[in-house]
Design an enzyme around this catalytic site. Structure first.
Site: not given
Length: 394
Positions: A206, A258
């Site tokens: 991610s 992230h």
């Protein structure tokens, strides 16, 4: 969103000479746990096309065949299959989900709701374990963790998003620039995660996928003169990123990966995705003085971004390998990854239990929540004990 969608033309914002539009849906990224997997799809109308030199009909920007991003997807899937083979739940744990898969069956869903391996297997395969990175000289985990996934759900959401975003970007900018953007963003996300989430095993692509989103956003700024519908595109991208980062404050999600991946990708976009400005392309074959290939603001953004990026990596790596805990220097930063409520706790301490074996009876107490349980097990393996401990501490 899948292979069928990936066959559409590479498009983003309207160019200033001719326009073509197409509608696509972007799936919110999973991001590091099942909490973000529950996010709804967001739709994004994109409208970018390569424009032609006036009077010559020659495409200024080359269109590349996207092969690297599909290779990344295949590699991630292959690593997951290997991880499940190593996990071997029937032999090491016994309490498995989807037993018909045999050696490839999943850990009990109470232990891993994402349909995947145990945390011990993820650690063995190269998950991000700060103690092993700092004290065990295993810095390679900062890279390897980006190729591992916590389960089928985790893998599926990340790979769908990677295909949808990555193929379009590779068509426009080529495999070298997009490959570097993906890999370096994942590395940046791992560094920030290791500085702030020091007690968990972190895995997932991610951070790298967020880096592609960051690169998309900065590319609009650095190539500002060639697009006409900039505001709509920027607002849409910012909303997509904000929604996914918002989902990252749920428990069990590594939002620092992230944030780190997005910030790295945003800065890298200024460096890797710069293009000649509109005036140069429009006038370079005409009479008179030829304009500079890049505008002054493009050069300034390129230089500042590169300096910040290099400085950030140097400071981050030095801090990490000197065992600096980022939370000690930022008392509120932990809220960026989890906000506690009456519905859930943000306790990220790893499961730890005391055990006593008397004959065939295993007694276990979780040190985190004080819960105790007894099991009828003769000579349980370490993997089985760890699995029971994780379930007891949930």
């Amino acid at each position: 969103m899948g292979e069928k969608d990936s066959e559409t033309a590479p498009i983003w914002g309207k160019t200033r000479e001719r326009e073509r539009s197409n509608n696509n849906n972007i799936q919110p990224m999973d991001l590091e746990s099942s909490s973000s997997v529950s996010g709804q799809q967001r739709s994004l109308t994109q409208s970018r096309s390569s424009y032609e030199e006036r009077g010559r009909g020659v495409k200024e920007f080359r269109s590349w065949f996207p092969w690297l991003i599909p290779c990344f997807v295949v590699a991630n899937v292959a690593v997951f299959v290997i991880t499940m083979y190593v996990n071997n739940c029937p032999k090491k744990s016994g309490d498995c989900f989807a037993d018909f898969l045999g050696r490839f069956s999943f850990q009990n869903t109470r232990e891993n709701p994402l349909l995947g391996p145990s945390s011990l297997t993820l650690q063995t395969m190269g998950g991000l374990d700060v103690k092993k990175v700092v004290k065990g000289d295993e810095g390679w985990r900062l890279l390897s963790c980006n190729w591992l996934h916590g389960g089928v759900v985790h893998l599926l959401m990340n790979m769908l998003t990677l295909l949808f975003i990555g193929i379009r970007m590779e068509r426009e900018f080529g495999f070298i620039r997009i490959g570097l953007l993906y890999l370096i963003s994942g590395f940046g996300g791992s560094i920030l995660s290791a500085l702030f989430l020091r007690s968990n095993i972190s895995v997932g692509a991610s951070g790298a996928v967020f880096g592609l989103l960051g690169g998309m956003l900065s590319e609009i700024f650095i190539n500002w003169t060639i697009y006409s519908n900039k505001v709509v595109t920027i607002v849409t991208l910012v909303l997509i990123v904000a929604v996914n980062l918002g989902l990252g404050v749920l428990p069990g999600v590594d939002n620092f990966a992230h944030i780190g991946g997005f910030a790295t990708g945003f800065l890298l976009g200024f460096v890797l995705l710069i293009r000649p400005h509109y005036g140069w392309i429009n006038q370079r074959n005409g009479p008179g003085a030829k304009p500079h290939r890049f505008k002054i603001y493009q050069g300034i953004l390129w230089t500042i971004s590169l300096l910040i990026l290099v400085a950030g990596f140097i400071v981050g790596l030095i801090s990490l390998f000197n065992n600096v805990d980022g939370n000690e220097h930022c008392s509120w930063c932990h809220y960026l990854s989890c906000v506690p409520t009456s519905k859930w706790s943000c306790n990220r301490e790893p499961a730890s239990c005391t055990t006593t074996q008397l004959g065939n009876q295993l007694s276990m107490t979780c040190l985190r929540n004080g819960k105790s349980a007894s099991y009828i097990l003769a000579n349980p393996s370490d993997s089985r004990i760890n699995s029971l401990c994780v379930q007891l501490c949930r």
